[in-house]
Write an enzyme that holds these catalytic residues in place. Structure first.
Site, short mmCIF file in Angstrom:
data_model
loop_
_atom_site.label_atom_id
_atom_site.label_comp_id
_atom_site.label_asym_id
_atom_site.label_seq_id
_atom_site.Cartn_x
_atom_site.Cartn_y
_atom_site.Cartn_z
N TYR A 197 0.85 -1.19 0.00
CA TYR A 197 0.00 0.00 0.00
C TYR A 197 0.89 1.24 0.00
CZ TYR A 197 -3.74 -3.20 1.28
OH TYR A 197 -4.65 -4.23 1.30
N HIS A 211 -10.89 4.20 5.81
CA HIS A 211 -9.76 3.34 5.47
C HIS A 211 -9.20 2.57 6.65
CE1 HIS A 211 -9.93 6.20 2.07
NE2 HIS A 211 -9.45 5.20 1.36
N ARG A 235 -4.61 7.40 -9.90
CA ARG A 235 -3.89 6.22 -9.45
C ARG A 235 -4.64 4.98 -9.92
NH1 ARG A 235 -5.87 3.61 -4.84
NH2 ARG A 235 -3.79 2.92 -4.28
N ASN A 262 -5.63 0.92 -8.67
CA ASN A 262 -5.66 -0.07 -7.62
C ASN A 262 -6.08 -1.40 -8.23
OD1 ASN A 262 -5.43 -1.11 -5.07
ND2 ASN A 262 -7.44 -0.40 -4.37
N GLU A 304 -9.06 -0.69 -10.72
CA GLU A 304 -9.80 0.55 -10.58
C GLU A 304 -8.90 1.72 -10.98
OE1 GLU A 304 -12.76 -0.58 -6.84
OE2 GLU A 304 -11.19 0.91 -6.58
N TYR A 342 -6.93 -9.27 2.96
CA TYR A 342 -7.80 -8.10 2.80
C TYR A 342 -8.39 -8.04 1.39
CZ TYR A 342 -9.63 -3.38 2.88
OH TYR A 342 -10.47 -2.30 2.79
N LYS A 343 -7.60 -8.43 0.40
CA LYS A 343 -8.08 -8.40 -0.99
C LYS A 343 -8.97 -9.60 -1.32
CE LYS A 343 -4.40 -5.57 -3.08
NZ LYS A 343 -5.29 -4.55 -3.69
#
Length: 316
Positions: A22, A172, A202, A204, A244, A295-296
């Site tokens: 991250y 977050h 950005r 993701n 994204e 988390y993903k």
């Protein structure tokens, strides 16, 4: 455009490093365009409108005090559509009377800019129904940013209904490691310093079992089980890489931040046709820390994907 060229137009999300962590990986947006159309435009617009009709409580939210900022968003996006895609969208202005034409859907809307009584929907809700992007409006006050309005139809495992009204750090907080080395504070300070006329963007990424764009927390029971259905036989076709493209625009009049999210999906079997992508993604996924994979939502089937990638590498 052949299939290989089409795959290479996919927004590849990784830098030149074979590791992923991250970070604040935003860079200046050039050209400064908020909206991008793809070949899936009509399909995704129809899907968005269906979701908004069937699930308005989880797809749209707005605090009443955001109305002026919503008109700023409408102004920005309609002009970008008309300027960047003149063969598909028209915008005529006569004083405050605007006529917007969407030639792809065959719709025409006439309204008085700034007069809510002349538009059947909130400005953010109206303009969001003409673009593939999800639209989030963050308002700045008291030294912080708050999610005060949004049209979100294609969330990647989060909930607009749950996060509505929260501050940046509250939203977050569930991301593991996001608070390490004050990353959350540094990104918040970066966002607070965004200037009007100088947008950033950005990318993701995540992996998805299936190709569903609407993966909201509210519908987890419908798509979460797909993670258990990944097999050696179906992994290349069934698992998709999801990227994204996120853009950030400071609104000059009301000081809010427009956050656009364009979600792209590509099955792994097409993503890895470009060998350098296969090589780097295999290295990144192999090294990816468990807390990020968890988390993903990748952990259940990461080994199956890695085995598939390694088999493909041996064939090259």
């Amino acid at each position: 455009m052949n299939s290989t060229e089409k795959n290479l137009s996919f927004p590849y999300p990784f830098s030149d490093r074979d590791v992923y962590r991250y970070s604040n990986n935003a860079i200046p947006l050039n050209p400064p365009i908020a909206i991008e159309l793809t070949e899936y435009y009509l399909d995704e617009i129809h899907l968005k409108r269906k979701l908004l009709s069937n699930h308005p409580e989880r797809c749209y939210y707005a605090s009443p005090f955001t109305m002026e900022s919503q008109w700023e968003v409408l102004d920005l996006i309609l002009h970008h559509l008309a300027i960047c895609y003149p063969e598909k969208f028209k915008l005529a202005e006569k004083s405050n009377q605007w006529v917007f034409t969407n030639l792809l859907t065959g719709e025409e809307e006439t309204f008085i800019f700034g007069d809510q009584t002349t538009l059947q929907l909130d400005p953010l809700d109206f303009v969001g129904r003409h673009v593939q992007e999800d639209l989030i409006l963050m308002m700045q006050r008291d030294g912080d940013l708050f999610l005060d309005a949004g049209q979100l139809c294609f969330p990647a495992n989060w909930s607009l209904f749950f996060d509505a009204g929260m501050s940046f750090k509250e939203i977050h907080k569930p991301i593991p490691g996001f608070q390490s080395d004050s990353l959350d504070d540094r990104i918040l300070q970066f966002l607070m310093r965004l200037e009007a006329g100088s947008p950033w963007w950005r990318k993701n990424w995540s992996l998805m079992a299936g190709n569903r764009l609407d993966t909201s927390l509210e519908t987890f029971a419908e798509w979460g089980q797909d993670r258990k259905k990944v097999t050696k036989e179906n992994v290349g076709e069934f698992v998709h890489i999801r990227v994204e493209v996120q853009k950030l625009f400071r609104l000059p009049k009301n000081n809010g931040i427009l956050f656009t999210i364009h979600s792209h999906m590509l099955p792994l079997e097409k993503f890895i046709q470009h060998t350098p992508w296969l090589e780097q993604f295999s290295a990144i996924l192999h090294e990816l820390p468990s807390f990020i994979a968890d988390y993903k939502g990748i952990s259940l089937y990461r080994d199956v994907v890695l085995e598939y990638l390694e088999d493909e590498l041996e064939k090259r």
